[in-house]
Design a protein around this motif. Structure first.
Motif, PDB file in Angstrom:
ATOM      1  N   GLY A   6      27.825 -22.448  67.640  1.00 34.09           N
ATOM      2  CA  GLY A   6      27.536 -21.988  66.286  1.00 34.09           C
ATOM      3  C   GLY A   6      28.452 -22.625  65.257  1.00 34.09           C
ATOM      4  N   LEU A   7      29.718 -22.774  65.611  1.00 34.82           N
ATOM      5  CA  LEU A   7      30.675 -23.392  64.692  1.00 34.82           C
ATOM      6  C   LEU A   7      30.349 -24.861  64.462  1.00 34.82           C
ATOM      7  N   VAL A   8      29.957 -25.568  65.508  1.00 34.27           N
ATOM      8  CA  VAL A   8      29.578 -26.981  65.362  1.00 34.27           C
ATOM      9  C   VAL A   8      28.348 -27.100  64.469  1.00 34.27           C
ATOM     10  N   LEU A   9      27.366 -26.240  64.648  1.00 31.62           N
ATOM     11  CA  LEU A   9      26.167 -26.265  63.800  1.00 31.62           C
ATOM     12  C   LEU A   9      26.517 -25.974  62.342  1.00 31.62           C
ATOM     13  N   HIS A  13      26.209 -28.549  59.101  1.00 33.05           N
ATOM     14  CA  HIS A  13      25.524 -28.173  57.865  1.00 33.05           C
ATOM     15  C   HIS A  13      26.435 -28.449  56.657  1.00 33.05           C
ATOM     16  N   CYS A  14      27.702 -28.078  56.761  1.00 39.20           N
ATOM     17  CA  CYS A  14      28.653 -28.304  55.664  1.00 39.20           C
ATOM     18  C   CYS A  14      28.858 -29.788  55.391  1.00 39.20           C
ATOM     19  N   TYR A  18      27.998 -31.815  51.941  1.00 35.24           N
ATOM     20  CA  TYR A  18      29.002 -32.605  51.237  1.00 35.24           C
ATOM     21  C   TYR A  18      28.548 -34.063  51.082  1.00 35.24           C
ATOM     22  N   ALA A  19      27.901 -34.595  52.112  1.00 29.78           N
ATOM     23  CA  ALA A  19      27.471 -35.994  52.079  1.00 29.78           C
ATOM     24  C   ALA A  19      26.373 -36.241  51.058  1.00 29.78           C
ATOM     25  N   THR A  20      25.590 -35.227  50.738  1.00 28.20           N
ATOM     26  CA  THR A  20      24.485 -35.428  49.792  1.00 28.20           C
ATOM     27  C   THR A  20      24.863 -35.091  48.358  1.00 28.20           C
ATOM     28  N   LEU A  75      27.226 -19.001  58.243  1.00 28.18           N
ATOM     29  CA  LEU A  75      28.051 -18.888  59.447  1.00 28.18           C
ATOM     30  C   LEU A  75      27.400 -17.920  60.426  1.00 28.18           C
ATOM     31  N   GLY A  76      26.947 -16.781  59.925  1.00 22.56           N
ATOM     32  CA  GLY A  76      26.259 -15.817  60.787  1.00 22.56           C
ATOM     33  C   GLY A  76      24.954 -16.356  61.340  1.00 22.56           C
ATOM     34  N   SER A  77      24.204 -17.060  60.519  1.00 21.10           N
ATOM     35  CA  SER A  77      22.932 -17.628  60.983  1.00 21.10           C
ATOM     36  C   SER A  77      23.157 -18.659  62.079  1.00 21.10           C
ATOM     37  N   TRP A  78      24.125 -19.553  61.870  1.00 21.39           N
ATOM     38  CA  TRP A  78      24.374 -20.586  62.876  1.00 21.39           C
ATOM     39  C   TRP A  78      25.024 -20.002  64.127  1.00 21.39           C
TER      40      TRP A  78
END
Length: 93
Positions: A6-9, A13-14, A18-20, A75-78
């Motif tokens: 979940g943390l990796v997902l 996402h973060c 940031y990249a876009t 965070l909860g969703s992932w």
């Protein structure tokens, strides 16, 4: 295991968000920006003050509460997705 997944997902996402920032990537930019504003708009409709005032007819910036709730939401969703992936992987073994 589920926490790490979940943390990796969530971190992925973060990084994509940031990249876009400041780039026009067509539909991908719209999808990633929607991942910010759709949860916030739902909370705003429920009466939670998560969006500030819109200046010059632009998009309103999230408030501090909005940022906190947005991070907690994703965070909860992932974490939930990571838990489900881990459960499926353990059942396959």
């Amino acid at each position: 295991m589920a926490f790490k997944t979940g943390l990796v997902l969530f971190l992925t996402h973060c990084v994509l968000l940031y990249a876009t920032m400041g780039r026009d990537l067509g539909v991908w930019s719209e999808i990633l920006l929607a991942s910010i504003y759709l949860p916030l708009m739902l909370l705003q409709q429920l009466g939670v003050p998560v969006l500030g005032a819109a200046e010059s007819w632009g998009w309103p910036a999230p408030t501090l509460l909005g940022y906190v709730l947005l991070v907690l939401f994703w965070l909860g969703s992932w974490m939930l997705v990571g838990y489900l992936i881990t459960r499926v992987m353990l059942q396959i073994r």
